[in-house]
Design an enzyme around this catalytic site. Structure first.
Site, mmCIF file in Angstrom:
data_model
loop_
_atom_site.group_PDB
_atom_site.id
_atom_site.type_symbol
_atom_site.label_atom_id
_atom_site.label_comp_id
_atom_site.label_asym_id
_atom_site.label_seq_id
_atom_site.Cartn_x
_atom_site.Cartn_y
_atom_site.Cartn_z
ATOM 1 N N THR A 135 8.795 -4.457 -13.048
ATOM 2 C CA THR A 135 9.428 -4.817 -11.781
ATOM 3 C C THR A 135 9.819 -6.291 -11.733
ATOM 4 O OG1 THR A 135 8.935 -5.047 -9.423
ATOM 5 C CG2 THR A 135 7.056 -5.126 -10.878
ATOM 6 N N ASP A 136 10.761 -6.597 -10.846
ATOM 7 C CA ASP A 136 11.123 -8.009 -10.635
ATOM 8 C C ASP A 136 10.052 -8.762 -9.848
ATOM 9 O OD1 ASP A 136 11.532 -6.847 -8.125
ATOM 10 O OD2 ASP A 136 13.615 -7.509 -7.921
ATOM 11 N N GLU A 137 9.109 -8.008 -9.228
ATOM 12 C CA GLU A 137 8.111 -8.679 -8.386
ATOM 13 C C GLU A 137 7.187 -9.593 -9.186
ATOM 14 O OE1 GLU A 137 6.327 -6.668 -5.201
ATOM 15 O OE2 GLU A 137 8.042 -5.378 -4.845
ATOM 16 N N TYR A 161 -0.274 -5.748 -6.214
ATOM 17 C CA TYR A 161 0.619 -4.876 -7.007
ATOM 18 C C TYR A 161 1.348 -5.697 -8.069
ATOM 19 C CZ TYR A 161 5.018 -2.608 -8.275
ATOM 20 O OH TYR A 161 6.097 -2.123 -8.993
ATOM 21 N N LYS A 165 1.116 -5.526 -12.213
ATOM 22 C CA LYS A 165 2.270 -5.258 -13.097
ATOM 23 C C LYS A 165 2.461 -6.431 -14.068
ATOM 24 C CE LYS A 165 4.777 -2.204 -13.080
ATOM 25 N NZ LYS A 165 4.760 -0.865 -13.727
ATOM 26 N N TYR A 352 0.624 1.259 10.297
ATOM 27 C CA TYR A 352 1.500 0.734 11.350
ATOM 28 C C TYR A 352 0.778 0.544 12.689
ATOM 29 C CZ TYR A 352 5.242 1.235 8.017
ATOM 30 O OH TYR A 352 6.027 1.094 6.903
HETATM 31 P P1 NAD Z 1 5.924 6.248 -7.694
HETATM 32 O O1 NAD Z 1 4.768 5.693 -6.945
HETATM 33 O O2 NAD Z 1 6.951 7.048 -6.960
HETATM 34 O O3 NAD Z 1 5.403 7.186 -8.891
HETATM 35 C C1 NAD Z 1 4.336 6.826 -9.712
HETATM 36 C C2 NAD Z 1 3.890 8.068 -10.477
HETATM 37 O O4 NAD Z 1 2.798 7.685 -11.338
HETATM 38 C C3 NAD Z 1 3.392 9.208 -9.587
HETATM 39 O O5 NAD Z 1 3.943 10.436 -9.995
HETATM 40 C C4 NAD Z 1 1.881 9.188 -9.798
HETATM 41 O O6 NAD Z 1 1.273 10.471 -9.637
HETATM 42 C C5 NAD Z 1 1.773 8.675 -11.225
HETATM 43 N N1 NAD Z 1 0.476 8.056 -11.511
HETATM 44 C C6 NAD Z 1 -0.184 7.130 -10.753
HETATM 45 N N2 NAD Z 1 -1.336 6.798 -11.348
HETATM 46 C C7 NAD Z 1 -1.402 7.491 -12.509
HETATM 47 C C8 NAD Z 1 -2.350 7.565 -13.577
HETATM 48 N N3 NAD Z 1 -3.488 6.839 -13.554
HETATM 49 N N4 NAD Z 1 -2.086 8.388 -14.613
HETATM 50 C C9 NAD Z 1 -0.951 9.130 -14.654
HETATM 51 N N5 NAD Z 1 -0.032 9.113 -13.670
HETATM 52 C C10 NAD Z 1 -0.252 8.303 -12.613
HETATM 53 O O7 NAD Z 1 6.569 5.020 -8.445
HETATM 54 P P2 NAD Z 1 8.104 4.695 -8.750
HETATM 55 O O8 NAD Z 1 8.692 4.021 -7.584
HETATM 56 O O9 NAD Z 1 8.743 5.890 -9.325
HETATM 57 O O10 NAD Z 1 7.911 3.585 -9.882
HETATM 58 C C11 NAD Z 1 7.810 3.959 -11.257
HETATM 59 C C12 NAD Z 1 7.635 2.716 -12.088
HETATM 60 O O11 NAD Z 1 8.757 1.854 -11.889
HETATM 61 C C13 NAD Z 1 6.404 1.881 -11.723
HETATM 62 O O12 NAD Z 1 5.833 1.393 -12.902
HETATM 63 C C14 NAD Z 1 6.958 0.752 -10.871
HETATM 64 O O13 NAD Z 1 6.165 -0.409 -11.000
HETATM 65 C C15 NAD Z 1 8.326 0.557 -11.490
HETATM 66 N N6 NAD Z 1 9.372 0.037 -10.592
HETATM 67 C C16 NAD Z 1 9.622 0.630 -9.386
HETATM 68 C C17 NAD Z 1 10.674 0.149 -8.585
HETATM 69 C C18 NAD Z 1 10.992 0.784 -7.256
HETATM 70 O O14 NAD Z 1 11.829 0.244 -6.518
HETATM 71 N N7 NAD Z 1 10.411 1.913 -6.893
HETATM 72 C C19 NAD Z 1 11.438 -0.924 -9.024
HETATM 73 C C20 NAD Z 1 11.146 -1.518 -10.259
HETATM 74 C C21 NAD Z 1 10.122 -1.011 -11.039
HETATM 75 O O1 DAU Z 2 11.364 -5.103 -6.331
HETATM 76 C C1 DAU Z 2 10.908 -3.943 -6.962
HETATM 77 C C2 DAU Z 2 9.817 -3.316 -6.129
HETATM 78 O O2 DAU Z 2 10.455 -2.724 -5.011
HETATM 79 C C3 DAU Z 2 9.004 -2.280 -6.888
HETATM 80 O O3 DAU Z 2 8.319 -2.900 -7.941
HETATM 81 C C4 DAU Z 2 7.998 -1.591 -5.961
HETATM 82 O O4 DAU Z 2 7.324 -0.556 -6.649
HETATM 83 C C5 DAU Z 2 8.755 -0.996 -4.787
HETATM 84 O O5 DAU Z 2 7.851 -0.429 -3.865
HETATM 85 C C6 DAU Z 2 9.599 -2.068 -4.092
HETATM 86 O O6 DAU Z 2 8.743 -3.045 -3.445
HETATM 87 P P1 DAU Z 2 9.083 -3.627 -1.978
HETATM 88 O O7 DAU Z 2 7.841 -4.118 -1.378
HETATM 89 O O8 DAU Z 2 10.249 -4.554 -2.048
HETATM 90 O O9 DAU Z 2 9.603 -2.256 -1.283
HETATM 91 P P2 DAU Z 2 9.356 -1.651 0.174
HETATM 92 O O10 DAU Z 2 10.295 -0.494 0.317
HETATM 93 O O11 DAU Z 2 7.927 -1.438 0.490
HETATM 94 O O12 DAU Z 2 9.899 -2.826 1.122
HETATM 95 C C7 DAU Z 2 11.231 -3.307 1.010
HETATM 96 C C8 DAU Z 2 11.379 -4.440 2.001
HETATM 97 O O13 DAU Z 2 11.318 -3.895 3.338
HETATM 98 C C9 DAU Z 2 10.275 -5.473 1.929
HETATM 99 O O14 DAU Z 2 10.815 -6.756 2.194
HETATM 100 C C10 DAU Z 2 9.305 -5.055 3.044
HETATM 101 C C11 DAU Z 2 10.226 -4.455 4.079
HETATM 102 N N1 DAU Z 2 9.651 -3.357 4.893
HETATM 103 C C12 DAU Z 2 9.016 -2.333 4.255
HETATM 104 C C13 DAU Z 2 8.470 -1.297 4.961
HETATM 105 C C14 DAU Z 2 7.743 -0.162 4.274
HETATM 106 C C15 DAU Z 2 9.787 -3.368 6.274
HETATM 107 O O15 DAU Z 2 10.412 -4.293 6.848
HETATM 108 N N2 DAU Z 2 9.239 -2.330 6.987
HETATM 109 C C16 DAU Z 2 8.567 -1.302 6.403
HETATM 110 O O16 DAU Z 2 8.076 -0.415 7.123
#
Ligand code: NAD
Ligand code: DAU
Length: 354
Positions: A135-137, A161, A165, A352
């Site tokens: 992730t970019d985080e 988180y 990562k 919330y």
């Molecule tokens: P998600 O939370 O939707 O899915 C995660 C999956 O991993 C789930 O199916 C869960 O059951 C599985 N899992 C969790 N713990 C496990 C374990 N111990 N063993 C096996 N499986 C396990 O996540 P996502 O949003 O699909 O993200 C996938 C990957 O991409 C992550 O590594 C996340 O850090 C990265 N990522 C996500 C985003 C985003 O915006 N969602 C952006 C950049 C990178």
């Molecule tokens: O940047 C990549 C990341 O993006 C991934 O690594 C993470 O797995 C993914 O969850 C996501 O993280 P964020 O924290 O950016 O995503 P989230 O959807 O939780 O929140 C997006 C933005 O919106 C953030 O600035 C927080 C804000 N937010 C989020 C929620 C859930 C709100 O304002 N209200 C909300 O209820």
């Protein structure tokens, strides 16, 4: 081309999109290992569940004995590692699961991959890849005028988180540097699209807006995220898997920075167009709530390396991707009803209400 791919976390949001995209290629076989936490959903993969090229195993990536057996049985030529705890707010309420899966789990996978890889014949050893999805985080937070994150931006993770990562990225880097394991790391910005669990901003807002519930916006709503449609992310991962240079990292993003309030307003506008609400705009539902502790102000990705070196570019604009996403949630009521029962309601009530 890699044809036997061990995918971890393939029942989650991005993983299931990746598995479906990968299986569209007839020569590809996938073994999907997923623990099925609250975020894993096998309904996402129903369309391929009986395909002989696909196998699902419920398992924890931190369980080395199980992972070792899967390597031996499936004999992958690549591993694409998505499995993670992924929600920042949950990591603030309870970081332990994040340490277990994101750090210990990645370590276990690396160890087992290293043993398996080291015993492969030379030609298979050099073709093998361990692709770590990150992730970019990990780069921390940008000021308004800072340049976007590049692959050389120093790590400065701020949430549990992000720190977990970052730790996993460092382990992956070390396994390449020390043991020569052919690793690839991708650091992507915020994804959106079908199958995203509605704890994340975009699906949460779509579902709440449909139900006439408050749309919670943290702080002043001006935090900026850089959005990429999930299928573009999956295509980028596929590109890095096939053309990336072992040991390298690639930032992935769509040059799509937007303040949160703009995202929420755009979702409201789209829903008002697709499903009018008796003369009232859904923007009336926007509610500013207490900020996330340690909330990163701005993320932005400099994607020039993957564009220049590997020729990847996103296909969707933010507008076209968001329209597809909103429509998908409207058309998939069963999926929504299934994931928004039980523990989901408890999370929403707990998070919330404070
Ligand atoms: P998600 O939370 O939707 O899915 C995660 C999956 O991993 C789930 O199916 C869960 O059951 C599985 N899992 C969790 N713990 C496990 C374990 N111990 N063993 C096996 N499986 C396990 O996540 P996502 O949003 O699909 O993200 C996938 C990957 O991409 C992550 O590594 C996340 O850090 C990265 N990522 C996500 C985003 C985003 O915006 N969602 C952006 C950049 C990178
Ligand atoms: O940047 C990549 C990341 O993006 C991934 O690594 C993470 O797995 C993914 O969850 C996501 O993280 P964020 O924290 O950016 O995503 P989230 O959807 O939780 O929140 C997006 C933005 O919106 C953030 O600035 C927080 C804000 N937010 C989020 C929620 C859930 C709100 O304002 N209200 C909300 O209820």
């Amino acid at each position: 081309m890699h044809n036997r791919i061990l995918v971890t976390g393939g029942a989650g949001f991005i993983g299931s999109n990746f598995v479906l995209q990968g299986m569209a290629e007839p020569s590809v076989a996938v073994l999907n290992v997923d623990k099925l936490t609250y975020a894993g959903n096998l309904h996402n993969l129903e369309s391929i569940s009986t395909d002989p090229r696909y196998e699902f195993v419920q398992g924890d990536i931190a369980n080395r004995v199980d992972i070792r057996a899967l390597f031996q049985k499936f004999r992958p030529d690549a591993i694409v590692h998505f499995a993670a705890e992924s929600h920042v707010d949950r990591s603030i309420h309870g970081p332990e699961d994040f340490i277990h899966t994101n750090i210990t789990g990645t370590f276990a996978l690396l160890e087992e991959a290293r043993t398996y890889w080291a015993a492969l014949p030379q030609d298979q050893r050099s073709a093998f890849r361990f692709l770590h999805v990150s992730t970019d985080e990990v780069y921390g937070s940008l000021g308004t005028k800072d340049p976007p994150f590049s692959e050389t931006t120093p790590y400065a993770p701020n949430s549990p988180y992000a720190a977990s990562k970052a730790a996993s990225d460092h382990l992956v880097r070390a396994y390449h540097h020390t043991y020569g394991l052919p690793t690839l790391t991708t650091n992507c910005s915020n994804n959106y699209g079908r199958f995203q669990f509605p704890e994340k901003l975009i699906p949460l807002v779509i579902l709440n807006a449909c139900l006439g519930k408050p749309l919670p916006v943290y702080g002043d709503g001006k935090n900026v995220r850089d959005w990429l449609y999930v299928e573009d992310h999956c295509a980028a991962i596929q590109t890095v898997l096939e053309r990336g240079v072992p040991g390298e990292t690639y930032n992935i993003g769509g040059w799509n920075e937007k303040p949160n309030i703009e995202i929420v307003e755009r979702v409201c506008d789209l829903l008002d167009e697709m499903l009018p609400r008796s003369g009232k705009s859904r923007k009336d539902l926007i509610t500013f709530v207490k900020d996330r502790p340690g909330h990163d102000r701005r993320y932005a990705i400099d994607a020039r390396k993957i564009e220049r070196e590997l020729g990847w570019r996103p296909k969707e604009t933010f507008e076209s991707g968001l329209q597809k996403t909103v429509r998908w949630y409207l058309e998939n009521e069963n999926w929504v009803n299934e994931v928004t029962s039980g523990s989901y309601r408890q999370w929403i009530a707990k998070h919330y209400s404070v």
